[in-house]
Design a protein around this motif. Structure first.
Motif, PDB file in Angstrom:
ATOM      1  N   VAL A   1       8.767  -2.801 -10.913  1.00 26.98           N
ATOM      2  CA  VAL A   1       7.170  -2.913 -10.942  1.00 26.98           C
ATOM      3  C   VAL A   1       6.627  -4.186 -11.433  1.00 26.98           C
ATOM      4  O   VAL A   1       5.760  -4.787 -10.961  1.00 26.98           O
ATOM      5  CB  VAL A   1       6.713  -1.919 -11.953  1.00 26.98           C
ATOM      6  CG1 VAL A   1       5.214  -1.775 -12.227  1.00 26.98           C
ATOM      7  CG2 VAL A   1       7.193  -0.332 -11.541  1.00 26.98           C
TER       8      VAL A   1
ATOM      9  N   ASN B   1      -5.779  -0.490 -10.369  1.00 20.50           N
ATOM     10  CA  ASN B   1      -5.066   0.395 -10.621  1.00 20.50           C
ATOM     11  C   ASN B   1      -3.513   0.412  -9.975  1.00 20.50           C
ATOM     12  O   ASN B   1      -3.537   0.254  -8.818  1.00 20.50           O
ATOM     13  CB  ASN B   1      -5.654   2.090 -10.383  1.00 20.50           C
ATOM     14  CG  ASN B   1      -5.176   3.203 -10.821  1.00 20.50           C
ATOM     15  OD1 ASN B   1      -4.445   3.208 -11.815  1.00 20.50           O
ATOM     16  ND2 ASN B   1      -5.021   4.188  -9.927  1.00 20.50           N
ATOM     17  N   GLY B   2      -2.584   0.766 -10.748  1.00 25.54           N
ATOM     18  CA  GLY B   2      -1.333   0.927  -9.940  1.00 25.54           C
ATOM     19  C   GLY B   2      -0.654  -0.551 -10.012  1.00 25.54           C
ATOM     20  O   GLY B   2       0.635  -0.709  -9.562  1.00 25.54           O
TER      21      GLY B   2
ATOM     22  N   THR C   1       2.843   0.524 -17.306  1.00 20.46           N
ATOM     23  CA  THR C   1       4.282   0.241 -17.201  1.00 20.46           C
ATOM     24  C   THR C   1       4.705  -0.829 -18.491  1.00 20.46           C
ATOM     25  O   THR C   1       5.515  -0.520 -19.268  1.00 20.46           O
ATOM     26  CB  THR C   1       4.787  -0.246 -15.856  1.00 20.46           C
ATOM     27  OG1 THR C   1       4.569   0.801 -14.946  1.00 20.46           O
ATOM     28  CG2 THR C   1       6.344  -0.645 -15.754  1.00 20.46           C
TER      29      THR C   1
ATOM     30  N   ASP D   1      -1.149  -7.534  -7.284  1.00 19.63           N
ATOM     31  CA  ASP D   1       0.067  -6.395  -6.843  1.00 19.63           C
ATOM     32  C   ASP D   1       1.544  -6.631  -6.303  1.00 19.63           C
ATOM     33  O   ASP D   1       2.204  -5.899  -6.083  1.00 19.63           O
ATOM     34  CB  ASP D   1      -0.778  -5.814  -5.394  1.00 19.63           C
ATOM     35  CG  ASP D   1      -0.900  -7.003  -4.447  1.00 19.63           C
ATOM     36  OD1 ASP D   1      -0.484  -8.260  -4.775  1.00 19.63           O
ATOM     37  OD2 ASP D   1      -1.570  -6.796  -3.578  1.00 19.63           O
TER      38      ASP D   1
END
Length: 238
Positions: free
Chosen positions: A17, A37-38, A43, A212
């Motif tokens: 990630v 988001n994501g 994490t 990302d």
């Protein structure tokens, strides 16, 4: 006391990630961690706080000169790091007062005023009004106040917050922002992972943006990010 994250690689069983994350939260500094988001904000919070999953595959997390990489969450709490998790996660079957007293406490520094139930109630008067109520009966905003108060009861030197504005009405958000600014001015170090860009830029002295690819795409002053519409659009879809 300084938090130093160096070349951190974090992931889950099936996928990575975060890749090569580097940043510092200085003593008394407030830092905002932004990203869509994501992108890995939660994490990263979990990795710093020793919560599993995820797993740190390489790199280091150093706090106050001590390597806390991969240490258990209770050891990290004892080192002075407290977390307000995404979704609040208060103990619904306990009262407000019980939620505040159930957490293990570390001694405050001699120069700091220790956090007590009464001090939390002064900080969030609404909690004093609901002291005997079960946490499950509180509104979302009240539960967020309780989650913050519970974290403060550990007498932290670094407060980490994961999406503190999530699901809050504007009036409650104003209260939370005001209290965060008060904590910042008191000298408490703060790391806040947020999607609410306005809140993050208002309370932070330094901003980190994760993209990302799981890397830090930008780092700098809040005013510089606020004035760069192309950067906001590219990395935060604003």
């Amino acid at each position: 006391m300084t938090l130093e994250v160096k070349d951190l690689h974090v992931g889950y069983a099936t996928a990575g990630v975060l890749y090569g994350v580097d940043f510092t939260v200085g003593q008394g500094q407030s830092v905002a961690l932004l990203g869509r988001n994501g992108m890995g904000k939660t994490t990263l919070v979990r990795a710093i706080c020793g919560l599993h999953p995820p797993t740190v595959s390489s790199g280091s997390i150093v706090y106050d000169g001590v390597d806390i990489t991969r240490r258990a969450s209770h050891q990290i709490s004892r080192a002075g790091i407290a977390v307000v998790p995404q979704g609040r996660r208060v103990f619904g079957s306990l009262t407000v007062r019980e939620n505040l007293t159930v957490v293990p406490r570390r001694a405050a520094a001699q120069t700091d005023e220790p956090w007590t139930v009464d001090r939390v109630f002064d900080f969030f008067p609404r909690l004093a009004e609901r002291a005997g109520s079960m946490a499950r009966s509180l509104s979302g905003g009240e539960q967020q106040m309780l989650a913050i108060g519970r974290a403060l009861m550990t007498n932290p030197t670094l407060l980490i917050m994961d999406e503190p504005s999530e699901g809050l009405a504007p009036s409650i958000l104003d209260v939370i922002q005001d209290r965060l600014e008060g904590l910042r001015s008191s000298g408490l170090s703060i790391l806040i992972a947020e999607q609410n860009v306005d809140l993050a830029l208002d309370v932070a002295e330094h901003v980190i943006v994760i993209d990302d690819s799981g890397t830090i795409a930008w780092s700098g002053a809040p005013a510089d990010l606020r004035s760069d519409s192309a950067l906001l659009e590219r990395h935060l879809s604003i």
